[in-house]
Design a protein around this motif. Structure first.
Motif, PDB file in Angstrom:
ATOM      1  N   GLN A  27      37.640  77.747   1.576  1.00 52.30           N
ATOM      2  CA  GLN A  27      35.381  77.874   1.770  1.00 52.30           C
ATOM      3  C   GLN A  27      35.055  79.494   2.507  1.00 52.30           C
ATOM      4  O   GLN A  27      36.520  80.116   3.564  1.00 52.30           O
ATOM      5  N   ILE A  28      34.674  80.153   1.624  1.00 52.96           N
ATOM      6  CA  ILE A  28      33.829  81.256   2.514  1.00 52.96           C
ATOM      7  C   ILE A  28      32.611  80.901   2.870  1.00 52.96           C
ATOM      8  O   ILE A  28      31.547  80.523   2.442  1.00 52.96           O
ATOM      9  N   GLU A  29      32.278  81.433   4.540  1.00 51.31           N
ATOM     10  CA  GLU A  29      31.063  81.471   4.183  1.00 51.31           C
ATOM     11  C   GLU A  29      29.755  82.441   4.038  1.00 51.31           C
ATOM     12  O   GLU A  29      30.502  83.572   3.711  1.00 51.31           O
ATOM     13  N   THR A  30      28.652  82.534   3.490  1.00 53.38           N
ATOM     14  CA  THR A  30      28.011  83.340   3.434  1.00 53.38           C
ATOM     15  C   THR A  30      27.660  84.241   4.844  1.00 53.38           C
ATOM     16  O   THR A  30      27.443  83.875   5.797  1.00 53.38           O
ATOM     17  N   PRO A 160      23.606  91.295  -6.001  1.00 54.81           N
ATOM     18  CA  PRO A 160      24.035  90.063  -6.148  1.00 54.81           C
ATOM     19  C   PRO A 160      24.631  89.430  -4.561  1.00 54.81           C
ATOM     20  O   PRO A 160      24.306  90.065  -3.614  1.00 54.81           O
ATOM     21  N   LYS A 161      25.370  88.381  -4.335  1.00 55.74           N
ATOM     22  CA  LYS A 161      25.382  87.415  -3.500  1.00 55.74           C
ATOM     23  C   LYS A 161      26.096  87.981  -2.683  1.00 55.74           C
ATOM     24  O   LYS A 161      26.933  87.679  -1.803  1.00 55.74           O
ATOM     25  N   LEU A 162      27.193  88.110  -3.709  1.00 53.89           N
ATOM     26  CA  LEU A 162      28.246  88.058  -3.074  1.00 53.89           C
ATOM     27  C   LEU A 162      29.686  89.371  -4.077  1.00 53.89           C
ATOM     28  O   LEU A 162      29.099  90.196  -5.189  1.00 53.89           O
ATOM     29  N   LEU A 193      25.103  90.510   3.249  1.00 52.87           N
ATOM     30  CA  LEU A 193      26.244  90.139   1.673  1.00 52.87           C
ATOM     31  C   LEU A 193      27.754  89.543   2.101  1.00 52.87           C
ATOM     32  O   LEU A 193      28.484  90.380   2.840  1.00 52.87           O
ATOM     33  N   THR A 194      27.433  88.967   1.349  1.00 54.94           N
ATOM     34  CA  THR A 194      28.857  88.346   1.170  1.00 54.94           C
ATOM     35  C   THR A 194      30.428  89.328   0.610  1.00 54.94           C
ATOM     36  O   THR A 194      30.050  89.511  -0.388  1.00 54.94           O
ATOM     37  N   ILE A 195      31.589  89.399   1.341  1.00 52.67           N
ATOM     38  CA  ILE A 195      32.609  90.557   0.612  1.00 52.67           C
ATOM     39  C   ILE A 195      33.633  89.297   0.512  1.00 52.67           C
ATOM     40  O   ILE A 195      33.726  88.647   1.975  1.00 52.67           O
ATOM     41  N   VAL A 196      34.335  89.324  -0.886  1.00 51.38           N
ATOM     42  CA  VAL A 196      35.800  89.003  -0.228  1.00 51.38           C
ATOM     43  C   VAL A 196      36.729  90.329  -1.038  1.00 51.38           C
ATOM     44  O   VAL A 196      36.103  91.183  -2.169  1.00 51.38           O
ATOM     45  N   LEU A 197      37.563  90.478  -0.395  1.00 52.93           N
ATOM     46  CA  LEU A 197      38.485  91.492  -0.927  1.00 52.93           C
ATOM     47  C   LEU A 197      39.720  91.077  -0.957  1.00 52.93           C
ATOM     48  O   LEU A 197      39.869  90.388  -0.253  1.00 52.93           O
TER      49      LEU A 197
END
Ligand SMILES: Nc1ncnc2c1ncn2[C@@H]1O[C@H](COP(=O)(O)OP(=O)(O)OP(=O)(O)O)[C@@H](O)[C@H]1O
Ligand SMILES: [Mg+2]
Length: 335
Positions: A27-30, A160-162, A193-197
């Motif tokens: 799970q990744i939060e906003t 973008p939101k992500l 902005l949510t960031i996944v790296l």
């Protein structure tokens, strides 16, 4: 923002099967910066690419804002991909287009804005990434860091939101890496902005991530707030990456300290306790001085930390209690 349920992905080729993802639940939060770290071939890129369905999982759900992306049709996927920006290790710029025209490209593709509105947006984005002076230059005239700034501006063009970053700093020198990481953090904070790296470098995770998951052999083997995972790694893969990073007092002490008498304690200070003279106070209170054998201080995102290995000739249980009463984690280390 993102919920992954039971994702599995197997590649087949040359009569061989490679299991790239095994039962991934995440799970990744906003609004958070979430890091996924692992060695080469661990499955990082595959996992990241399932988030915008560039890679389709064999099984499992990819929920983005509650919507299952695996069920979308082509039109739905097009909408999703506009909401999910992506930044690449090797920038992937269009070499025959200027900086401004690279950034303009996704706006033209989306087809939602007038020419004037597109120009305004391009100006905003150039400002955001600090490239106004380079707007008419071509990619071949830019440094690596500048190219990545173009990549980031392009990824943000359609609001973008992500934002997904696949090794966004791996092709850059350490100083440029820091400036790109600061830009990402600035964008995360300013735009929410949510960031996944994904990365193979602990330093990247330490610099900007809130939480991290460690992937090994297609499986998530450890996850949590960065301070917890970094300062108290549980899984061997994590321990190795932390040890290589060299910024935490390593657990791997065997043979390094020679013959130390007494007990070894590993003390971890985070936030306010970093600045307290706790060691001197406790040493005095227990009438047992401590010798500092190894240590490090630094920052995890904006949290100061210190970690020390000390030798202690006294009642270790008493010392542990005294440290923990003062908010300092104390682990007895066996070598
Ligand atoms: N299209 C493909 N066909 C076959 N096997 C693949 C494919 N893409 C990835 N793999 C395999 O899946 C596994 C995971 O690959 P992935 O690219 O996700 O790793 P990674 O963690 O991103 O590695 P790196 O740090 O080197 O980029 C590897 O064993 C890889 O060889
Ligand atoms: Mg990869």
């Amino acid at each position: 923002m993102i919920a992954l349920h039971h994702l599995n992905k197997t590649y087949e080729g040359d009569g061989r099967q490679v299991i790239a993802l095994r039962d991934i639940n995440l799970q990744i939060e906003t609004g958070e910066v979430f890091g996924i770290i692992g060695r080469s071939g661990a499955g990082k890129s595959t996992l990241l690419r399932t988030l915008n369905l560039l890679e389709r999982p064999d099984q499992g759900q990819v929920l983005i804002d509650g919507q299952d992306a695996t069920c979308l049709d082509t039109a739905g996927l097009r909408v999703l991909r506009r909401q999910v920006g992506m930044v690449f290790q090797h920038f992937n710029l269009l070499n025959h287009r200027s900086v401004a025209n690279n950034i303009r490209f996704p706006l033209e593709l989306a087809g939602a804005l007038s020419k004037t509105a597109i120009n305004t947006r391009v100006d905003e984005l150039l400002e955001l990434v600090g490239l106004h002076a380079q707007r008419e230059q071509y990619p071949s005239q830019l440094s690596g860091g500048q190219k990545q700034r173009v990549g980031i501006a392009r990824a943000l063009a359609n609001h973008p939101k992500l934002l997904l970053c696949d090794e966004a700093t791996s092709a850059l020198d350490p100083q440029t890496t820091q400036s790109i990481l600061q830009l990402l953090l600035d964008i995360n904070r300013r735009l929410g902005l949510t960031i996944v790296l994904i990365t193979h470098e602990m330093a990247v995770v330490r610099a900007i991530c809130d939480r991290v998951a460690v992937i090994e052999g297609g499986q998530i083997v450890e996850r949590g707030p960065v301070a917890d995972v970094f300062l108290h790694p549980q899984h061997e893969a994590t321990r190795n990456m932390v040890a290589e990073d060299g910024h935490a007092a390593t657990l791997d002490l065997a043979g390094k300290l020679g013959n130390v008498s007494g007990t070894l304690l590993r003390l971890t200070f985070v936030d306010a306790t970093t600045y307290e003279p706790v060691i001197a106070q406790i040493g005095q209170a227990l009438a047992a001085p401590m010798s500092i054998l190894q240590g490090s201080v630094g920052r995890i995102k904006d949290r100061p930390y210190g970690q020390l290995i000390v030798g202690f000739n006294g009642d270790a249980e008493l010392a542990k209690r005294a440290f923990e009463e003062r908010g300092v984690r104390c682990d007895v280390v066996t070598v």
